[in-house]
Design a protein around this motif. Structure first.
Motif, PDB file in Angstrom:
ATOM      1  N   ARG A  86       0.839  -1.215   0.175  1.00  0.00           N
ATOM      2  CA  ARG A  86       0.080  -0.004  -0.072  1.00  0.00           C
ATOM      3  C   ARG A  86       0.897   1.260   0.030  1.00  0.00           C
ATOM      4  O   ARG A  86       0.657   2.215  -0.832  1.00  0.00           O
ATOM      5  N   ASN A  87       1.952   1.298   0.879  1.00  0.00           N
ATOM      6  CA  ASN A  87       2.791   2.469   0.907  1.00  0.00           C
ATOM      7  C   ASN A  87       4.015   2.095   0.951  1.00  0.00           C
ATOM      8  O   ASN A  87       4.982   1.958   1.748  1.00  0.00           O
ATOM      9  N   PRO A  88       4.638   1.945  -0.309  1.00  0.00           N
ATOM     10  CA  PRO A  88       6.213   1.306  -0.633  1.00  0.00           C
ATOM     11  C   PRO A  88       7.053   2.521  -0.336  1.00  0.00           C
ATOM     12  O   PRO A  88       6.653   3.462  -0.565  1.00  0.00           O
ATOM     13  N   ARG A  89       8.004   2.289   0.354  1.00  0.00           N
ATOM     14  CA  ARG A  89       8.981   3.107   0.590  1.00  0.00           C
ATOM     15  C   ARG A  89      10.472   3.024  -0.164  1.00  0.00           C
ATOM     16  O   ARG A  89      11.186   3.964  -0.361  1.00  0.00           O
ATOM     17  N   THR A  90      10.864   1.785  -0.062  1.00  0.00           N
ATOM     18  CA  THR A  90      11.985   1.465  -0.687  1.00  0.00           C
ATOM     19  C   THR A  90      11.873   0.363  -1.983  1.00  0.00           C
ATOM     20  O   THR A  90      10.868  -0.034  -1.818  1.00  0.00           O
ATOM     21  N   TYR A  91      13.193   0.276  -2.576  1.00  0.00           N
ATOM     22  CA  TYR A  91      13.089  -0.815  -3.391  1.00  0.00           C
ATOM     23  C   TYR A  91      12.796  -2.081  -2.946  1.00  0.00           C
ATOM     24  O   TYR A  91      11.950  -2.761  -3.710  1.00  0.00           O
ATOM     25  N   GLY A  92      13.260  -2.512  -1.912  1.00  0.00           N
ATOM     26  CA  GLY A  92      13.068  -3.737  -1.068  1.00  0.00           C
ATOM     27  C   GLY A  92      11.587  -3.955  -0.928  1.00  0.00           C
ATOM     28  O   GLY A  92      11.134  -5.291  -0.782  1.00  0.00           O
ATOM     29  N   ASP A  93      10.821  -2.980  -0.744  1.00  0.00           N
ATOM     30  CA  ASP A  93       9.470  -3.159  -0.663  1.00  0.00           C
ATOM     31  C   ASP A  93       8.503  -3.462  -1.730  1.00  0.00           C
ATOM     32  O   ASP A  93       7.545  -4.174  -1.457  1.00  0.00           O
ATOM     33  N   VAL A  94       9.250  -3.490  -2.904  1.00  0.00           N
ATOM     34  CA  VAL A  94       8.385  -3.862  -4.158  1.00  0.00           C
ATOM     35  C   VAL A  94       9.023  -4.784  -5.055  1.00  0.00           C
ATOM     36  O   VAL A  94       8.390  -5.276  -6.102  1.00  0.00           O
ATOM     37  N   VAL A  95      10.300  -5.224  -4.972  1.00  0.00           N
ATOM     38  CA  VAL A  95      10.905  -6.079  -5.792  1.00  0.00           C
ATOM     39  C   VAL A  95      10.121  -7.276  -5.806  1.00  0.00           C
ATOM     40  O   VAL A  95       9.934  -7.888  -4.811  1.00  0.00           O
ATOM     41  N   PHE A  96      10.165  -8.047  -7.082  1.00  0.00           N
ATOM     42  CA  PHE A  96       9.404  -9.277  -7.144  1.00  0.00           C
ATOM     43  C   PHE A  96      10.039  -9.970  -8.274  1.00  0.00           C
ATOM     44  O   PHE A  96       9.514  -9.975  -9.481  1.00  0.00           O
ATOM     45  N   GLN A  97      11.246 -10.623  -8.044  1.00  0.00           N
ATOM     46  CA  GLN A  97      11.817 -11.532  -9.009  1.00  0.00           C
ATOM     47  C   GLN A  97      12.766 -12.418  -8.388  1.00  0.00           C
ATOM     48  O   GLN A  97      13.082 -12.200  -7.091  1.00  0.00           O
ATOM     49  N   ARG A 136      17.285   1.299  -0.839  1.00  0.00           N
ATOM     50  CA  ARG A 136      17.269   2.717  -1.575  1.00  0.00           C
ATOM     51  C   ARG A 136      15.997   3.220  -1.556  1.00  0.00           C
ATOM     52  O   ARG A 136      14.771   2.264  -2.046  1.00  0.00           O
ATOM     53  N   PRO A 137      15.550   4.436  -1.165  1.00  0.00           N
ATOM     54  CA  PRO A 137      14.286   5.172  -1.305  1.00  0.00           C
ATOM     55  C   PRO A 137      13.712   5.243  -2.389  1.00  0.00           C
ATOM     56  O   PRO A 137      14.318   5.558  -3.333  1.00  0.00           O
ATOM     57  N   LEU A 138      12.287   4.928  -2.715  1.00  0.00           N
ATOM     58  CA  LEU A 138      11.592   5.146  -3.811  1.00  0.00           C
ATOM     59  C   LEU A 138      11.473   6.682  -4.052  1.00  0.00           C
ATOM     60  O   LEU A 138      11.224   7.407  -3.307  1.00  0.00           O
ATOM     61  N   SER A 139      11.859   7.265  -5.394  1.00  0.00           N
ATOM     62  CA  SER A 139      11.182   8.544  -5.500  1.00  0.00           C
ATOM     63  C   SER A 139       9.698   8.665  -5.533  1.00  0.00           C
ATOM     64  O   SER A 139       9.060   7.827  -6.089  1.00  0.00           O
ATOM     65  N   ALA A 140       9.284   9.882  -5.826  1.00  0.00           N
ATOM     66  CA  ALA A 140       7.803  10.038  -5.841  1.00  0.00           C
ATOM     67  C   ALA A 140       7.399   9.657  -7.202  1.00  0.00           C
ATOM     68  O   ALA A 140       6.347   9.069  -7.542  1.00  0.00           O
ATOM     69  N   GLY A 141       8.305   9.992  -8.391  1.00  0.00           N
ATOM     70  CA  GLY A 141       7.752   9.438  -9.672  1.00  0.00           C
ATOM     71  C   GLY A 141       7.777   7.926  -9.885  1.00  0.00           C
ATOM     72  O   GLY A 141       7.138   7.282 -10.430  1.00  0.00           O
TER      73      GLY A 141
END
Length: 325
Positions: free
Chosen positions: A224-235, A246-251
């Motif tokens: 729901r509220n990802p903050r870092t690359y590790g929050d969303v990587v799926f591979q 590494r923090p995710l940018s707003a973009g």
């Protein structure tokens, strides 16, 4: 699209990738039996999650088994990115285009589709029939109690797609438009069949397990509220050292999709999972467990539940190519 009448449940099957003999073993394990060349079950239906082709040793068999079931009304299917790739690779570009084919015949693209073309080489009419069939495959299914898409259910893009193509199927014009980066067709086809990828920082790359060098990584769509690359990587491939935090940018966050916990159960393939099948969330199941890399060909036996149950996974191990795949 509503659920089939008289059906007790669905058996959803992940990316087959040319493991035709393994597919038959899985169908038999699920209680399907061949009758007049079609695998049938007295009270269940199959839903294939796409990517029938490429990489495996028995691609023609995999396509034949699935197509016969779909044509006979014993199965449904959604299109995977490898079917999209094949269509674009084998369709010539419009005469006013600078390219010859909708998907360029580069060494990388040649390699991806190479085994499929090799195995169909002596059967050109059969291959043409396959391509025609691929064009009829829907990109997504919503059966009321469950949803199916190859890679990512993006609600706004699916709504835009269904407003334009109510049957959820593409045509040649849509395919031609999809090679124009930034077009609506490109964004729909890319998101639904490939999911979201984020670029790696400049100068950073991943040597993937399938032999390709990648400068981006695959992400999922249930944080729901990802903050870092590790929050969303799926591979299956790990991020280079230090990038997990590494923090995710707003973009970057804006590029991601999100599938709500309140939405119907969703089934996807595509992501090359490893190990024992597990649920990333109670309403999401990924069924791609790297079958062609000698992993598992995985199914989920859905019987109407709103919260998925990991005990409903069924799988068969893929035999090495020296035996049968």
């Amino acid at each position: 699209m509503a659920q089939d009448d008289g059906v007790d449940g669905y058996d959803l099957i992940g990316d087959v990738h040319g493991c035709g003999h393994t597919l038959i073993r899985l169908l038999e394990a699920l209680g399907y039996r061949a009758e007049d060349g079609v695998f049938r079950h007295p009270c269940r239906r199959v839903i294939f999650l796409g990517d029938l082709i490429d990489r495996g040793p028995s691609i023609r068999l995999a396509v034949s088994v699935a197509k016969r079931m779909v044509d006979a009304g014993e199965a449904h299917i959604v299109m995977g990115n490898h079917e999209v790739n094949a269509l674009a690779y084998c369709h010539q570009a419009p005469s006013d285009s600078e390219r010859e084919w909708l998907r360029d015949h580069t060494p990388r693209n040649n390699r991806i589709i190479g085994r499929t073309l090799e195995q169909f080489h002596a059967f050109p009419l059969e291959w043409e029939a396959c391509l025609s069939w691929f064009m009829t495959l829907p990109l997504c299914l919503d059966l009321g109690g469950l949803r199916v898409v190859h890679a990512c259910w993006d609600e706004p893009l699916i709504a835009a797609f269904l407003a334009r193509r109510p049957d959820a199927r593409i045509d040649r014009d849509f395919l031609v438009e999809s090679v124009q980066y930034g077009s609506l067709a490109q964004r729909i086809l890319d998101r639904l069949t490939r999911g979201t990828q984020l670029p790696l920082p400049p100068g950073v790359e991943i040597r993937s397990g399938d032999g390709f060098t990648r400068r981006s990584f695959r992400t999922h769509f249930w944080c729901r509220n990802p903050r870092t690359y590790g929050d969303v990587v799926f591979q299956p491939d790990n991020l280079p050292l230090g990038l997990e935090d590494r923090p995710l940018s707003a973009g970057e966050r804006e590029r991601l999709s999100y599938y709500p916990e309140s939405a119907p159960p969703l089934f996807v393939g595509h992501y090359w999972c490893k190990g024992v099948p597990a649920l990333p969330r109670a309403n999401i199941a990924c069924l791609d467990y790297s079958a062609v890399k000698y992993g598992r060909l995985v199914a989920y036996r859905w019987e109407g539940e709103e919260r998925l149950d990991a005990n409903r996974f069924v799988w068969v191990d893929v035999e090495r190519e020296g035996a049968r795949g």
